[in-house]
Write a protein that holds these residues in place. Structure first.
Motif, PDB file in Angstrom:
ATOM      1  N   ARG A 124       0.690  -1.210  -0.223  1.00 34.79           N
ATOM      2  CA  ARG A 124      -0.037   0.053   0.054  1.00 34.79           C
ATOM      3  C   ARG A 124       0.940   1.228   0.096  1.00 34.79           C
ATOM      4  O   ARG A 124       0.633   2.434  -0.567  1.00 34.79           O
ATOM      5  N   ALA A 125       1.771   1.297   0.691  1.00 38.35           N
ATOM      6  CA  ALA A 125       3.136   2.207   0.760  1.00 38.35           C
ATOM      7  C   ALA A 125       3.370   2.547  -0.547  1.00 38.35           C
ATOM      8  O   ALA A 125       3.550   3.647  -0.894  1.00 38.35           O
ATOM      9  N   LEU A 126       3.847   1.608  -1.308  1.00 35.38           N
ATOM     10  CA  LEU A 126       4.289   1.702  -2.670  1.00 35.38           C
ATOM     11  C   LEU A 126       3.126   2.208  -3.434  1.00 35.38           C
ATOM     12  O   LEU A 126       3.476   3.142  -4.449  1.00 35.38           O
ATOM     13  N   GLN A 127       2.167   1.746  -3.427  1.00 32.03           N
ATOM     14  CA  GLN A 127       0.821   2.316  -4.300  1.00 32.03           C
ATOM     15  C   GLN A 127       0.640   3.740  -3.947  1.00 32.03           C
ATOM     16  O   GLN A 127       0.332   4.536  -4.797  1.00 32.03           O
ATOM     17  N   ARG A 128       0.670   4.088  -2.602  1.00 31.51           N
ATOM     18  CA  ARG A 128       0.454   5.352  -2.452  1.00 31.51           C
ATOM     19  C   ARG A 128       1.764   6.371  -2.725  1.00 31.51           C
ATOM     20  O   ARG A 128       1.119   7.537  -3.457  1.00 31.51           O
ATOM     21  N   LYS A 129       2.859   5.809  -3.071  1.00 33.51           N
ATOM     22  CA  LYS A 129       3.815   6.650  -3.623  1.00 33.51           C
ATOM     23  C   LYS A 129       3.633   6.764  -4.956  1.00 33.51           C
ATOM     24  O   LYS A 129       3.952   7.879  -5.575  1.00 33.51           O
ATOM     25  N   ARG A 130       3.294   5.628  -5.670  1.00 31.11           N
ATOM     26  CA  ARG A 130       2.843   5.814  -7.183  1.00 31.11           C
ATOM     27  C   ARG A 130       1.923   6.899  -7.214  1.00 31.11           C
ATOM     28  O   ARG A 130       1.969   7.581  -8.562  1.00 31.11           O
ATOM     29  N   ALA A 131       0.849   6.681  -6.508  1.00 28.77           N
ATOM     30  CA  ALA A 131      -0.440   7.585  -6.776  1.00 28.77           C
ATOM     31  C   ALA A 131      -0.013   9.232  -6.583  1.00 28.77           C
ATOM     32  O   ALA A 131      -0.493  10.013  -7.502  1.00 28.77           O
ATOM     33  N   ALA A 132       0.962   9.178  -5.877  1.00 24.99           N
ATOM     34  CA  ALA A 132       1.354  10.695  -5.412  1.00 24.99           C
ATOM     35  C   ALA A 132       2.174  11.058  -6.440  1.00 24.99           C
ATOM     36  O   ALA A 132       2.070  12.128  -7.066  1.00 24.99           O
ATOM     37  N   GLU A 133       3.149  10.148  -7.099  1.00 24.19           N
ATOM     38  CA  GLU A 133       3.910  10.617  -8.182  1.00 24.19           C
ATOM     39  C   GLU A 133       3.159  11.077  -9.536  1.00 24.19           C
ATOM     40  O   GLU A 133       3.181  11.806 -10.193  1.00 24.19           O
ATOM     41  N   GLU A 134       2.049  10.011  -9.829  1.00 29.66           N
ATOM     42  CA  GLU A 134       1.033  10.262 -10.757  1.00 29.66           C
ATOM     43  C   GLU A 134       0.464  11.708 -10.401  1.00 29.66           C
ATOM     44  O   GLU A 134       0.350  12.293 -11.367  1.00 29.66           O
ATOM     45  N   ALA A 135       0.028  11.817  -9.474  1.00 31.60           N
ATOM     46  CA  ALA A 135      -0.891  13.114  -9.123  1.00 31.60           C
ATOM     47  C   ALA A 135       0.005  14.252  -9.663  1.00 31.60           C
ATOM     48  O   ALA A 135      -0.419  15.456 -10.224  1.00 31.60           O
ATOM     49  N   ALA A 136       1.360  14.130  -9.008  1.00 30.84           N
ATOM     50  CA  ALA A 136       2.158  15.590  -9.091  1.00 30.84           C
ATOM     51  C   ALA A 136       2.439  15.598 -10.741  1.00 30.84           C
ATOM     52  O   ALA A 136       2.562  16.697 -11.327  1.00 30.84           O
ATOM     53  N   LYS A 137       2.572  14.515 -11.458  1.00 30.24           N
ATOM     54  CA  LYS A 137       2.915  14.436 -12.836  1.00 30.24           C
ATOM     55  C   LYS A 137       1.597  15.101 -13.514  1.00 30.24           C
ATOM     56  O   LYS A 137       2.081  15.868 -14.221  1.00 30.24           O
ATOM     57  N   LYS A 138       0.498  14.873 -13.169  1.00 25.51           N
ATOM     58  CA  LYS A 138      -0.525  15.180 -13.904  1.00 25.51           C
ATOM     59  C   LYS A 138      -0.753  16.715 -13.657  1.00 25.51           C
ATOM     60  O   LYS A 138      -1.009  17.323 -14.564  1.00 25.51           O
ATOM     61  N   LYS A 139      -0.639  16.949 -12.319  1.00 28.18           N
ATOM     62  CA  LYS A 139      -0.418  18.493 -11.882  1.00 28.18           C
ATOM     63  C   LYS A 139       0.288  19.277 -12.869  1.00 28.18           C
ATOM     64  O   LYS A 139      -0.113  20.517 -13.442  1.00 28.18           O
ATOM     65  N   ALA A 140       1.659  18.797 -12.825  1.00 33.51           N
ATOM     66  CA  ALA A 140       2.765  19.680 -13.724  1.00 33.51           C
ATOM     67  C   ALA A 140       2.267  19.540 -15.046  1.00 33.51           C
ATOM     68  O   ALA A 140       2.668  20.623 -15.756  1.00 33.51           O
ATOM     69  N   GLU A 141       1.758  18.726 -15.721  1.00 30.87           N
ATOM     70  CA  GLU A 141       1.436  18.304 -17.085  1.00 30.87           C
ATOM     71  C   GLU A 141       0.001  19.639 -17.037  1.00 30.87           C
ATOM     72  O   GLU A 141       0.326  20.376 -18.245  1.00 30.87           O
ATOM     73  N   ALA A 142      -0.589  19.567 -16.489  1.00 23.61           N
ATOM     74  CA  ALA A 142      -1.865  20.587 -16.441  1.00 23.61           C
ATOM     75  C   ALA A 142      -1.390  21.880 -16.542  1.00 23.61           C
ATOM     76  O   ALA A 142      -1.637  22.790 -17.323  1.00 23.61           O
ATOM     77  N   ALA A 143      -0.370  22.571 -15.309  1.00 24.32           N
ATOM     78  CA  ALA A 143       0.205  23.600 -15.324  1.00 24.32           C
ATOM     79  C   ALA A 143       0.852  24.048 -16.692  1.00 24.32           C
ATOM     80  O   ALA A 143       0.894  25.142 -17.261  1.00 24.32           O
ATOM     81  N   GLU A 144       1.648  23.003 -17.224  1.00 25.58           N
ATOM     82  CA  GLU A 144       2.339  23.490 -18.405  1.00 25.58           C
ATOM     83  C   GLU A 144       1.439  23.480 -19.607  1.00 25.58           C
ATOM     84  O   GLU A 144       1.621  24.783 -20.203  1.00 25.58           O
TER      85      GLU A 144
END
Ligand SMILES: Nc1ncnc2c1ncn2[C@@H]1O[C@H](COP(=O)(O)OP(=O)(O)OP(=O)(O)O)[C@@H](O)[C@H]1O
Length: 327
Positions: free
Chosen positions: A301-321
């Motif tokens: 679950r910790a690994l999944q949370r890390k992945r989900a957080a990375e995915e969310a940060a990536k999406k946020k950066a793409e949206a900002a871009e």
């Protein structure tokens, strides 16, 4: 998250866009690259660099540095900077690659994948052994020629020239490179203002624009969305169909399976397996799973949370871009 998990930073999940994808089999030509008993060694100074390399499982030797007498005289009274150590990053690797092959390189963090690509591109001198290349290898990053303080536009010119294009050819390819990278008007801003994904996409677009004989891609595909990955895949197929060769380093095993026909598996600087994509990928997946025997539900679950957080940060950066590009 344990330290072991951090060193095993790769992805066994199948990315949706890789589902059911396989690299096309093409007819192979003559050998275009021969790597013969290659050894590459970094010299590191001071305890901190040594500890960093040690953490990654590197083989390290202390080096006795003999300082000539005149230098000792000149240096008298200066601060001692620490011991010199050698990190043996690539240890006796040999293989041959033919025109038209698409070769994936896998291995845990610090296993020597990037160092080997840098040595093939001529950016790292071998300690011993040799690399014979026919044609010009292009390591993603346009042989590190790009300059962050200059605009994307200037860098496209510099990178294109570094890859052997004429100024006229670079001008002709300009729009295609910008479209491929998907950076819009950002191309007129200094590259230091780009997100890391934008920079990586531009480097990929430039380095593949010149139809290099050997295209080497180090993790760049992880920085794009599904559409960018699709464009990259067809660019890779173009290079191969012109009898070029592609190397791809990726922590996503499904990306390797979707884009490569052959895989080299490196571990602690050595080549442990070299063969058809599914054979090596299956063996590597088994190895990875075996390295994480105790991964119970909490760690998963910790690994999944890390992945989900990375995915969310990536999406946020793409949206900002995207928002910046639209503005
Ligand atoms: N500039 C450097 N100076 C000293 N040691 C280095 C340097 N770059 C890499 N190393 C060491 O060389 C070894 C191989 O590193 P390399 O980056 O080639 O591995 P990698 O498989 O590409 O890792 P990753 O998957 O984390 O990118 C590691 O032990 C690393 O610590």
């Amino acid at each position: 998250m344990t330290e072991a998990d951090e060193h095993m930073d790769f992805d066994l999940e199948v990315e949706p866009e890789d589902e059911g994808q396989e690299a096309l089999e093409t007819e192979l030509g003559d050998p275009c690259l021969v790597v013969d008993d290659l050894h590459v060694v970094y010299r590191v100074i001071g305890g901190r660099a040594k500890r960093e390399a040690e953490k990654k499982g590197a083989e390290i030797h202390e080096v006795e540095v003999k300082v000539p007498f005149h230098k000792r005289l000149l240096q008298a009274g200066r601060r001692h900077v620490g011991a010199v150590s050698e990190v043996h990053a690539v240890r006796g690797v040999s293989f041959t690659v033919r025109h038209g092959e698409s070769v994936g390189i896998v291995g845990v963090n610090g296993s020597g994948k990037s160092t080997m690509l840098r040595a093939i591109a001529g950016l790292m001198p071998p300690k011993s052994g040799s690399v014979h290349v026919s044609g010009e290898p292009s390591l993603l990053g346009v042989n590190a020629a790009l300059m962050p303080q200059l605009t994307g536009e200037r860098n496209i010119m510099i990178g294109g020239l570094a890859l052997g294009l004429t100024p006229k050819q670079v001008d002709e390819k300009f729009d295609e490179v910008v479209d491929f990278a998907g950076i819009g008007d950002f191309v007129y801003l200094p590259m230091k203002t780009y997100s890391s994904g934008m920079g990586a996409r531009l480097r990929f677009a430039i380095s593949s624009a010149a139809s290099p004989d050997i295209l080497m891609i180090d993790e760049a595909l992880a920085t794009g969305d599904a559409a960018f990955k699709e464009r990259s895949k067809s660019r890779i197929e173009d290079v191969r169909s012109n009898a070029g060769t592609v190397f791809l380093v990726s922590h996503s095993i499904s990306t390797i399976e979707a884009m490569c026909t052959r895989v080299l598996w490196m571990h602690q600087g050595q080549l442990v397996m070299d063969g058809p994509v599914h054979e090596v990928a299956d063996a590597y997946k088994k190895f990875v799973r075996a390295q994480r025997p105790g991964m119970g539900p909490a760690r998963r679950r910790a690994l999944q949370r890390k992945r989900a957080a990375e995915e969310a940060a990536k999406k946020k950066a793409e949206a900002a871009e995207q928002a910046k590009a639209d503005a």
